[in-house]
Design a protein around this motif. Structure first.
Motif, PDB file in Angstrom:
ATOM      1  N   VAL A  32       0.888  -1.195  -0.222  1.00  0.00           N
ATOM      2  CA  VAL A  32      -0.008   0.025  -0.077  1.00  0.00           C
ATOM      3  C   VAL A  32       0.756   1.187   0.082  1.00  0.00           C
ATOM      4  O   VAL A  32       1.907   1.320   0.038  1.00  0.00           O
ATOM      5  CB  VAL A  32      -1.015   0.109   1.052  1.00  0.00           C
ATOM      6  CG1 VAL A  32      -1.919  -1.242   1.221  1.00  0.00           C
ATOM      7  CG2 VAL A  32      -0.082  -0.005   2.332  1.00  0.00           C
ATOM      8  N   ASN A  33       0.304   2.393  -0.395  1.00  0.00           N
ATOM      9  CA  ASN A  33       1.043   3.597  -0.278  1.00  0.00           C
ATOM     10  C   ASN A  33       1.424   4.114   1.035  1.00  0.00           C
ATOM     11  O   ASN A  33       0.720   3.693   2.067  1.00  0.00           O
ATOM     12  CB  ASN A  33      -0.088   4.774  -0.944  1.00  0.00           C
ATOM     13  CG  ASN A  33      -0.412   4.377  -2.279  1.00  0.00           C
ATOM     14  OD1 ASN A  33       0.334   3.695  -3.074  1.00  0.00           O
ATOM     15  ND2 ASN A  33      -1.527   4.901  -2.941  1.00  0.00           N
ATOM     16  N   ILE A  35       1.303   6.888   3.531  1.00  0.00           N
ATOM     17  CA  ILE A  35       0.660   7.956   3.616  1.00  0.00           C
ATOM     18  C   ILE A  35       1.163   9.108   4.791  1.00  0.00           C
ATOM     19  O   ILE A  35       0.531  10.142   5.012  1.00  0.00           O
ATOM     20  CB  ILE A  35      -0.844   7.944   3.709  1.00  0.00           C
ATOM     21  CG1 ILE A  35      -1.172   7.326   5.235  1.00  0.00           C
ATOM     22  CG2 ILE A  35      -1.322   7.225   2.452  1.00  0.00           C
ATOM     23  CD1 ILE A  35      -2.648   6.946   5.285  1.00  0.00           C
ATOM     24  N   GLY A  36       2.224   8.449   5.523  1.00  0.00           N
ATOM     25  CA  GLY A  36       2.723   9.275   6.685  1.00  0.00           C
ATOM     26  C   GLY A  36       1.867   9.080   7.903  1.00  0.00           C
ATOM     27  O   GLY A  36       0.916   8.274   7.709  1.00  0.00           O
ATOM     28  N   ASP A  60       2.639   2.846   9.901  1.00  0.00           N
ATOM     29  CA  ASP A  60       2.434   2.015   8.458  1.00  0.00           C
ATOM     30  C   ASP A  60       1.651   0.666   8.712  1.00  0.00           C
ATOM     31  O   ASP A  60       1.841  -0.097   9.668  1.00  0.00           O
ATOM     32  CB  ASP A  60       3.623   1.817   7.711  1.00  0.00           C
ATOM     33  CG  ASP A  60       3.365   1.126   6.414  1.00  0.00           C
ATOM     34  OD1 ASP A  60       3.239   2.162   5.466  1.00  0.00           O
ATOM     35  OD2 ASP A  60       3.216   0.066   6.057  1.00  0.00           O
ATOM     36  N   ILE A  61       0.674   0.149   7.883  1.00  0.00           N
ATOM     37  CA  ILE A  61      -0.210  -0.982   8.235  1.00  0.00           C
ATOM     38  C   ILE A  61       0.750  -2.364   8.413  1.00  0.00           C
ATOM     39  O   ILE A  61       0.496  -3.326   9.002  1.00  0.00           O
ATOM     40  CB  ILE A  61      -1.047  -1.038   6.942  1.00  0.00           C
ATOM     41  CG1 ILE A  61      -2.097  -2.218   7.590  1.00  0.00           C
ATOM     42  CG2 ILE A  61      -0.425  -1.666   5.495  1.00  0.00           C
ATOM     43  CD1 ILE A  61      -3.161  -1.650   8.576  1.00  0.00           C
TER      44      ILE A  61
END
Lengths: 274, 813
Positions: A32-33, A35-36, A60-61
């Motif tokens: 995934v991206n 995103i901060g 982050d995930i």
């Protein structure tokens, strides 16, 4: 005859293959991206208590497992009841607490948080506490894995809910002094059956055994707190998933770029010991 | 003076005679074309007259009309799958000539058309339209024991499924509710069984189907993207016949017979998961999985009885019937009916849902040029859930009056026009607490009236150009009783309300003209270019909270707060045939713009709200793409390969912070192929037909969290945007084998009736690809035995089907 036997054999083999019709779960690696970090602010003031705020940041995930997040330790937080205001004190683990302003029914509280020059604001009005009308405990027998019998109780609660007005409630269950956070439940009486001016609900955590203590807390909440907890509970209990058309983050009291809620709530609290 | 007047009269008389003489120099030949065995009317039959090079085709009711000069003519009647007939006719007056065509043994052998006439792929005026008769449909490998209409059309370019085992189909990026699904003109609102595994169309009861992906004629309206028009089988007026099929999953029967020969016929068909082998398979499945280990999803216990999905046990059945009464040569009365129901048993209780529909039609022939059809149609869809303490109801009803005319203005010109009015009632849900005296919550019912006038004209010029022009004028009235509400845009709370007490009260009105046009330019007998434009107004929308249609989704009409969706679609295509029409190439590009697409605002997970309208967010959508298809339709070996590429985006202010996002129907790449081989000249294998499908498409968009955070001790995912990611790509291969040995057929001594057995074997998903239909983010929580997981959340895909074999035993008589 041989053809017939061959056909029967093939069909028998085919008929035994049922595994393909079973649903299966498959672990996936998802990229995934980045995103901060998102600023997370959980905050409240309860009746007859001081304000409480906890500030942390998202990860982050796919980040390595951690039991505790990255906390904010240098926020400047001020709460006001419209008459006076006070600055909250940092006490550790991202938590800031008030000392003088207490939660009172009917007051509107405003909170201002400054983190590294960025200001976040929120408002909440404390509504009168909801009241319990009745509780029924229905016993039944259960056996553990060793065959020993116990008596357990199904709890059913009826909360007074005037049908003439639209009301929203937040319910909490504590079992033996432990708050089952994942089971906090927000209800909008517009979306449920209202029978005889009452809301009927059961204990959604677990049934209790003899000798255990259940603390049941209920508060009437405003729309923004309801929207927040409505989504919170769906995420926590897996009702909202990636396959949903409409998964979304709980609406934040502090605006875009944040997650969290500020609520002024007056709980009624009831203890049951079967 | 008298002489002057006399001269005038004489001139007038001569003029009159000459007019009559001219009008008597051409006559009309008309009639109905039918199957010689079943008596079923055949639409799309080509009628061609060689010497004048004029032709026409039979309409949906099998009726044809052709104007010819006085004298002798040689007419060829031809239709794919049937032996052509050549008739010699000496015309001296208008003649009615009914034709009976016989089915050819090799049903896809080339039997069509004079060699002077180009193939229909090139010459027809239709673009974005595909018509299939049942013989072509049966060539698709059966899936899960059924020849399924939805799975058949999903093999066509531009059409995809949402996900495996899910209801509905996507056409050119359009929503699931944007497809008008008709069974003998009866609209169906949830056209699937078993959550989408099967369609409601029993292939044994289907005669033909037409899918309109674009170029939608003006006689169709109410949906934006596509029309699936399925015609059910007419009963035979000649002989009785039938078929019984016993399968591992479903079993079915069909039967047709003349009640009164040449006057009254009947057709009935039925299917169920609980007859014959379906019931025995259920028991085998249960016995093969006694400990419930098969279901790994942590649900009910893994029993696979009666096709268990999502920890439920599911069963269904459906019935079709059709009665045709030929009152006289000019009048027929037709009744078509459907009844179907699904049942799902879960730990929470029983749910059931189903469609009931009926259509009564009067067909009248005024003269050889003008026919009309008058219809009364009822269609209802209902759901019911019983969870012990709570019961849930919802449903939609549709009641339609239609009156259509077809005028055969000339051999190359047809004019169709008519009117339609459909009353709709919506029950969006009633939730009842059976333990309470007044414990019920009723969603306010809604009513609407959708009316339309249409006119369409089809004309061919010089065998080079053809145009099909149409205009539909539609009007939607939201009717009482009910209330109109003004909502606060920020909070969705009600500001004011106006009550309407009577069903004659009009609460909102929308009127929309819907122009339609298609143009064909025939470059030569092998090449053509076609283009189309259509505008469609859609007044209903299916509101779904998930990623696919479910039985509990609700239809919502346009209201004062929810506007209709208006779609403009443009398409252009190049069509070419090779090797004397043995290979057909079709290419099309399309662009669709939609105003008024609807989606629920983020976070709504329950329909039972008084202000449901306030949660409907509207915006714009656009879809565009390119499709290419190569087909070999005839011979022992037939096949098609098709590919499409496209994109579908929505933009709604309240969703995804107003940023454009891929809607859940967006499929970037799609490749479908199907092949069928019947070695008719081989002594050993002539009774076998082998079919192979291969399907591939890009995974559909999904929303996944990019980060997580803690609230207290609870870890929570965070989503940044809607539909940013995609499921893993979908692909699978199916194999089907049909064995229909002539050597095993037998005849009864009493009446010489032939019985023909056959077996169908289906191997679905032969390499056991576990295609994922959704992704769950699992919260790993604390580690067991002191060992923490590597991450707080992990992704887990869910897959419905792996390799599924099935077989079916059939007996035709």
């Amino acid at each position: 005859m041989n053809k017939l036997l061959t056909a029967i054999l093939i069909l028998s083999v085919i008929s035994s293959c049922t595994k393909g019709m079973q649903e299966e779960l498959i672990p996936l690696n998802i990229n995934v991206n980045n995103i901060g970090s998102i600023t997370v602010i959980d905050s409240k003031i309860e009746m007859d208590s001081t304000a409480w705020v906890q500030i942390s940041y998202s990860e982050d995930i796919n980040a390595v497992f951690t039991l505790s997040p990255n906390y904010e330790t240098n926020a400047i937080i001020e709460i006001s009841d419209g008459i006076s205001s006070e600055q909250l004190t940092y006490i550790g683990e991202g938590v800031y607490k008030g000392s003088s302003i207490l939660g009172q029914v009917g007051n509107t509280y405003s909170i201002t948080i400054e983190i590294n020059g960025t200001i976040y604001n929120a408002l909440s009005t404390m509504l009168p506490p909801a009241t319990l009308r009745d509780i029924t405990l229905t016993p039944y027998e259960v056996a553990d894995k060793d065959g020993k019998s116990y008596t357990a109780y199904t709890e059913n609660w009826i909360v007074n809910d005037p049908s003439a007005t639209r009301n929203r409630y937040l319910f909490e269950w504590w079992t033996n002094g432990v708050h089952n956070e994942r089971m906090d439940w927000a209800i909008d009486d517009n979306r449920v059956v209202n029978a005889n001016e009452g809301l009927f609900l059961g204990n959604i955590t677990r049934d209790v055994y003899e000798g255990e203590t259940t603390t049941f807390r209920v508060a009437e909440i405003d729309k923004s707190t309801y929207d927040y907890f409505n989504m919170y509970e769906k995420i926590v209990r897996g009702i909202a998933s990636a396959g949903d058309q409409t998964p979304y983050n709980p609406v934040s009291s502090y605006g875009p770029g944040t997650v969290g809620n500020f609520r002024a709530v007056a709980f009624s609290s009831y203890i049951v010991v079967p | 003076m008298i002489i002057k007047i006399s001269k005038i009269f004489i001139l007038a008389f001569v003029f009159f005679i000459s007019i009559n003489a001219n009008s008597q120099s051409s006559f009309v030949l008309s009639g109905i074309v039918k199957d010689s065995v079943s008596g079923e009317t055949l639409s799309g039959v080509s009628i061609y007259e060689e010497s004048t090079k004029t032709g026409t085709s039979s309409d949906l009711n099998g009726y044809y009309s052709i104007s010819l000069t006085k004298g002798e003519h040689f007419l060829t009647f031809s239709f794919i799958g049937y032996i052509k007939q050549i008739k010699t006719i000496n015309l001296t007056k208008n003649v009615i000539l009914d034709i009976k065509l016989s089915s050819s043994e090799n049903q896809l052998e080339e039997v069509v058309v004079s060699n002077k006439k180009p193939d229909k792929n090139v010459t027809s005026t239709e673009i974005s339209i595909k018509k299939l008769n049942i013989e072509q449909i049966k060539r698709i490998p059966i899936v899960m024991g059924e020849t399924d209409i939805f799975k058949t059309i999903q093999m066509l370019p531009g059409i995809n499924s949402v996900a495996e085992g899910r209801a509905g189909f996507i056409v050119r990026g359009g929503g699931l509710d944007q497809n008008l699904i008709l069974m003998d003109e009866m609209p169906l609102f949830y056209a699937s069984h078993q959550r989408g595994l099967y369609s409601v169309f029993n292939a044994a009861a289907v005669s033909e189907m037409t899918i309109y992906k674009g170029g939608i004629p003006a006689r169709f309206g109410g949906r934006s993207s596509a029309v699936l028009d399925v015609k059910m089988t007419d009963g035979s007026f000649e002989n009785y016949s039938g078929e019984i099929s016993l399968g591992l999953i479903t079993s079915k029967f069909s039967f047709e017979a003349p009640i009164i020969k040449d006057k009254l016929s009947i057709f009935v068909a039925g299917r169920s998961t609980r007859w014959g082998f379906g019931y025995w398979y259920d028991q085998i499945s249960r016995n093969s999985d006694p400990n419930g280990k098969g279901d790994k999803s942590g649900g009910k216990g893994g029993t696979t009885g009666s096709l268990t999905f999502f920890q439920t046990e599911e069963r269904w059945f459906d019935y079709n019937t059709k009665l045709i009464w030929k009152i006289n040569d000019k009048n027929s009365l037709i009744f078509s009916g459907y009844y179907g129901k699904d049942f799902a048993y879960t730990a929470a209780g029983l749910t059931n849902w189903g469609n009931q529909a009926g259509h009564l039609k009067w067909s009248h022939i005024f003269n050889e040029k003008l026919i009309s059809n008058t219809s009364l149609i009822v269609s209802r869809y209902n759901t019911f859930g019983d969870g012990g303490q709570y019961q849930f109801y919802s449903g939609i009803g549709s009641y339609t009056f239609k009156h259509n005319f077809t005028y055969f203005a000339a051999n190359d010109a047809t004019w169709q026009f008519g009117l339609q009015s459909e009353y709709q009632d919506f029950n969006h849900g009633s939730l009842i607490d059976v333990t309470q005296d007044d414990g019920a919550k009723f969603m306010p019912p809604m009513q609407g009236l959708e009316s339309s006038l249409y006119s369409e004209y089809k004309k061919t010029f010089n065998e080079k150009f053809a145009v099909h022009l149409g205009l539909r004028l539609s009007m939607y009235n939201r009717l009482g009783s009910g209330h109109t509400t003004v909502f606060d845009e920020e909070t969705n709370e009600e500001i004011s309300q106006t009550e309407y007490s009577s069903f004659t009260d009009v609460m909102a009105t929308y009127i929309n003209p819907e122009p339609r046009a298609s143009l064909t330019y025939i470059v030569n007998k092998n090449n053509s270019i076609k283009a189309s434009y259509n505008r469609n107004a859609q007044y209903l929308r299916l509101m779904t909270l998930g990623s696919n249609i479910t039985w509990y989704d609700i239809w919502m009409p346009s209201t004062e707060n929810v506007e209709p969706m208006i779609t403009d679609q443009f398409a252009i295509g190049y069509f070419r045939n090779f090797f004397d029409n043995k290979i057909e190439l079709s290419t099309e590009a399309y662009y669709k713009y939609q105003n008024g697409v609807s989606d629920f605002e983020d976070g709504l997970h329950n329909y039972l709200v008084d202000n449901l309208e306030a949660y409907v967010a509207q915006g714009t959508g656009k879809s565009y793409g390119f499709e290419i298809s190569i087909e070999k339709p005839k011979g022992d070996f037939t096949g098609r390969i098709s590919y499409n590429i496209g994109e579908s985006l929505w933009e709604i202010d309240e969703i995804n912070q107003g940023r454009p996002y891929h809607n859940m129907f967006d499929i970037t790449h799609s490749l479908n192929s199907q092949f069928s081989y019947n070695p008719s000249k081989s002594k050993l294998f002539k009774d076998f037909t082998l079919s192979i499908n291969f399907v591939y498409y890009t995974g559909r968009p999904v929303t996944l969290p990019e980060s997580y955070y803690y609230i207290g001790n609870v870890s929570m995912p965070f989503w940044e945007a809607r539909n940013q990611y995609r499921l893993p790509d979908y692909h699978r291969m199916d194999i089907g084998i049909n064995y229909e040995p002539e050597s095993l057929s037998f005849k009864t001594k009493e009446n010489n009736r032939k019985f023909q057995p056959s077996i169908d074997i289906s191997l679905y998903n032969i390499y056991n690809r576990r295609n994922i239909f959704t992704i769950d983010m699992v919260n790993n929580g604390l580690g067991k035995d002191g060992v923490n997981p590597s991450s707080v959340f992990s992704a887990q895909g869910r897959s419905t089907f792996g390799f599924v074999p099935s077989f079916q035993f059939n007996l035709k008589f």
